[in-house]
Enzyme design. Structure first.
Site, PDB file in Angstrom:
ATOM      1  N   GLY A  46       0.776  -1.131   0.108  1.00 12.99           N
ATOM      2  CA  GLY A  46       0.125   0.008   0.027  1.00 12.99           C
ATOM      3  C   GLY A  46       0.908   1.235   0.010  1.00 12.99           C
ATOM      4  O   GLY A  46       0.469   2.312   0.335  1.00 12.99           O
ATOM      5  N   SER A  47       1.931   1.160  -0.459  1.00 21.20           N
ATOM      6  CA  SER A  47       2.985   2.490  -0.333  1.00 21.20           C
ATOM      7  C   SER A  47       2.397   3.620  -1.289  1.00 21.20           C
ATOM      8  O   SER A  47       2.489   4.674  -0.972  1.00 21.20           O
ATOM      9  CB  SER A  47       4.344   2.025  -0.895  1.00 21.20           C
ATOM     10  OG  SER A  47       4.301   2.044  -2.008  1.00 21.20           O
ATOM     11  N   ASN A  48       1.823   3.040  -2.374  1.00 26.69           N
ATOM     12  CA  ASN A  48       1.109   4.068  -3.430  1.00 26.69           C
ATOM     13  C   ASN A  48      -0.183   4.674  -2.772  1.00 26.69           C
ATOM     14  O   ASN A  48      -0.431   5.906  -2.977  1.00 26.69           O
ATOM     15  CB  ASN A  48       0.656   3.241  -4.667  1.00 26.69           C
ATOM     16  CG  ASN A  48       2.124   3.392  -5.494  1.00 26.69           C
ATOM     17  OD1 ASN A  48       2.597   4.208  -6.034  1.00 26.69           O
ATOM     18  ND2 ASN A  48       2.331   2.041  -5.706  1.00 26.69           N
ATOM     19  N   LEU A  60      -4.908  -6.645  -7.084  1.00 24.91           N
ATOM     20  CA  LEU A  60      -4.589  -7.938  -7.867  1.00 24.91           C
ATOM     21  C   LEU A  60      -5.715  -8.686  -8.471  1.00 24.91           C
ATOM     22  O   LEU A  60      -5.339  -9.905  -9.066  1.00 24.91           O
ATOM     23  CB  LEU A  60      -3.593  -8.742  -7.492  1.00 24.91           C
ATOM     24  CG  LEU A  60      -2.218  -8.200  -7.012  1.00 24.91           C
ATOM     25  CD1 LEU A  60      -1.177  -9.049  -6.296  1.00 24.91           C
ATOM     26  CD2 LEU A  60      -1.574  -7.351  -8.077  1.00 24.91           C
ATOM     27  N   LEU A  91      -9.334  -9.508 -10.459  1.00 23.56           N
ATOM     28  CA  LEU A  91      -9.961  -8.846 -11.771  1.00 23.56           C
ATOM     29  C   LEU A  91     -11.369  -8.051 -11.249  1.00 23.56           C
ATOM     30  O   LEU A  91     -12.065  -8.629 -10.559  1.00 23.56           O
ATOM     31  CB  LEU A  91     -10.344  -9.996 -12.570  1.00 23.56           C
ATOM     32  CG  LEU A  91     -10.919  -9.673 -13.920  1.00 23.56           C
ATOM     33  CD1 LEU A  91      -9.598  -9.025 -14.598  1.00 23.56           C
ATOM     34  CD2 LEU A  91     -11.279 -11.013 -14.792  1.00 23.56           C
ATOM     35  N   ASN A 124      -6.052   2.189 -13.017  1.00 21.60           N
ATOM     36  CA  ASN A 124      -4.874   1.194 -12.507  1.00 21.60           C
ATOM     37  C   ASN A 124      -3.583   1.730 -12.646  1.00 21.60           C
ATOM     38  O   ASN A 124      -3.231   2.442 -13.669  1.00 21.60           O
ATOM     39  CB  ASN A 124      -5.276  -0.094 -13.141  1.00 21.60           C
ATOM     40  CG  ASN A 124      -4.280  -1.151 -12.581  1.00 21.60           C
ATOM     41  OD1 ASN A 124      -4.038  -1.327 -11.341  1.00 21.60           O
ATOM     42  ND2 ASN A 124      -3.655  -1.893 -13.482  1.00 21.60           N
ATOM     43  N   HIS A 155       0.449  -0.016 -13.430  1.00 20.55           N
ATOM     44  CA  HIS A 155       1.138  -1.191 -13.718  1.00 20.55           C
ATOM     45  C   HIS A 155       2.604  -0.879 -13.874  1.00 20.55           C
ATOM     46  O   HIS A 155       2.898   0.125 -14.352  1.00 20.55           O
ATOM     47  CB  HIS A 155       0.571  -1.780 -15.238  1.00 20.55           C
ATOM     48  CG  HIS A 155       1.080  -3.184 -15.382  1.00 20.55           C
ATOM     49  ND1 HIS A 155       0.711  -4.125 -14.885  1.00 20.55           N
ATOM     50  CD2 HIS A 155       2.123  -3.539 -16.132  1.00 20.55           C
ATOM     51  CE1 HIS A 155       1.599  -5.075 -15.058  1.00 20.55           C
ATOM     52  NE2 HIS A 155       2.293  -4.798 -15.972  1.00 20.55           N
ATOM     53  N   GLU A 193       6.464   5.643  -9.797  1.00 19.80           N
ATOM     54  CA  GLU A 193       5.106   5.497  -9.219  1.00 19.80           C
ATOM     55  C   GLU A 193       4.819   6.634  -8.160  1.00 19.80           C
ATOM     56  O   GLU A 193       3.662   7.380  -8.234  1.00 19.80           O
ATOM     57  CB  GLU A 193       4.522   4.291  -8.580  1.00 19.80           C
ATOM     58  CG  GLU A 193       4.893   3.099  -9.639  1.00 19.80           C
ATOM     59  CD  GLU A 193       4.249   1.590  -9.199  1.00 19.80           C
ATOM     60  OE1 GLU A 193       3.930   0.807 -10.198  1.00 19.80           O
ATOM     61  OE2 GLU A 193       4.792   1.367  -7.904  1.00 19.80           O
TER      62      GLU A 193
HETATM   63  C1  GAR Z   1       3.016  -1.451  -7.459  1.00 25.07           C
HETATM   64  O1  GAR Z   1       4.267  -1.472  -7.994  1.00 25.07           O
HETATM   65  C2  GAR Z   1       2.035  -1.451  -8.821  1.00 25.07           C
HETATM   66  O2  GAR Z   1       2.577  -0.879  -9.960  1.00 25.07           O
HETATM   67  C3  GAR Z   1       1.840  -3.117  -8.675  1.00 25.07           C
HETATM   68  O3  GAR Z   1       1.806  -3.312  -7.470  1.00 25.07           O
HETATM   69  C4  GAR Z   1       2.632  -2.651  -6.580  1.00 25.07           C
HETATM   70  C5  GAR Z   1       2.033  -2.270  -5.354  1.00 25.07           C
HETATM   71  O4  GAR Z   1       2.967  -1.545  -4.351  1.00 25.07           O
HETATM   72  N1  GAR Z   1       0.755  -3.387  -9.325  1.00 25.07           N
HETATM   73  C6  GAR Z   1       0.745  -4.520 -10.397  1.00 25.07           C
HETATM   74  O5  GAR Z   1       1.761  -5.166 -10.278  1.00 25.07           O
HETATM   75  C7  GAR Z   1      -0.844  -4.821 -10.971  1.00 25.07           C
HETATM   76  N2  GAR Z   1      -0.443  -5.605 -12.031  1.00 25.07           N
HETATM   77  P1  GAR Z   1       2.404  -0.854  -3.365  1.00 25.07           P
HETATM   78  O6  GAR Z   1       1.244  -1.695  -2.450  1.00 25.07           O
HETATM   79  O7  GAR Z   1       3.341  -0.729  -2.278  1.00 25.07           O
HETATM   80  O8  GAR Z   1       1.456   0.534  -3.677  1.00 25.07           O
END
Ligand code: GAR
Length: 190
Positions: free
Chosen positions: A12-14, A84, A86, A101, A103, A173
């Site tokens: 969940g850092s984003n 992750l 659908l 989303n 990616h 990101e």
């Molecule tokens: C992020 O790098 C995002 O791009 C990726 O999961 C990570 C979540 O990081 N998403 C995918 O791979 C989707 N196919 P976070 O939980 O630290 O935000």
């Protein structure tokens, strides 16, 4: 004020970055964080910030409950930040072109079911790519196939490993995701 929900499955850092960035906004409010896995850290942070945090399994009943919660909180947009699962038709119908989303690669390459996190970076290094990046895109009924909104790139060095690439991508990101989403939600301000 536009209300957004952020859906996550990982660390969940984003989401944390968005909570921080949008706390200064008078146009976007994070009203809900949904996690498909327990996340003590985010739960505590949301409590502190007065944001609804909801964790549940991703099964048919809980999908219905989550959509009801989004309706109850008058959510306008849903942002997938490392989510992750659908997205079912019921959400796409309720949020037409209002789900975004992120990616961790340059779609259309290195996307699709099972392509997430380190799997993506491993595949990029294995394919001897000279660059990678992030893709911010609308969500449709297939993994990683919705219309692209923005892409940002990083060069891959000769000594790059999946781990060092992951660090670069995460930084990209955190730098661009919130702003790119804000540009879509409130184009008049950008
Ligand atoms: C992020 O790098 C995002 O791009 C990726 O999961 C990570 C979540 O990081 N998403 C995918 O791979 C989707 N196919 P976070 O939980 O630290 O935000």
């Amino acid at each position: 004020m536009l209300k957004i929900a952020i859906f996550i499955s990982g660390e969940g850092s984003n989401a944390v970055k968005m909570l921080d960035n949008y706390s200064k906004s008078n146009a976007i409010e994070v009203a809900l964080i949904y996690s498909s896995r327990p996340n003590k850290h985010l739960k505590a942070l949301c409590k502190q910030l007065g944001v609804v945090f909801h964790y549940s399994l991703w099964n048919e009943n809980e999908k219905i409950n989550l959509l009801e919660l989004c309706k109850k909180l008058s959510i306008d947009w849903v942002i997938l930040a490392g989510f992750l699962k659908l997205i079912p038709e019921s959400f796409l119908t309720h949020f037409p072109n209002k789900m975004i989303n992120i990616h961790p690669a340059l779609l259309p390459k290195f996307g699709g079911k099972g392509m997430y996190g380190m799997h993506v970076h491993n595949a990029v290094i294995h394919a001897k790519e000279v660059e990678s990046g992030i893709t911010i895109h609308y969500v449709n009924g297939s993994y990683d196939e919705g219309q692209i909104i923005a892409q940002f790139k990083v060069a891959i060095s000769e000594e790059e490993t999946p781990e060092t690439l992951a660090v670069k991508i995460r930084a990209l990101e955190h730098k661009h995701f919130s702003d790119s989403v804000a540009k879509v939600l409130i184009p008049s301000r950008h």
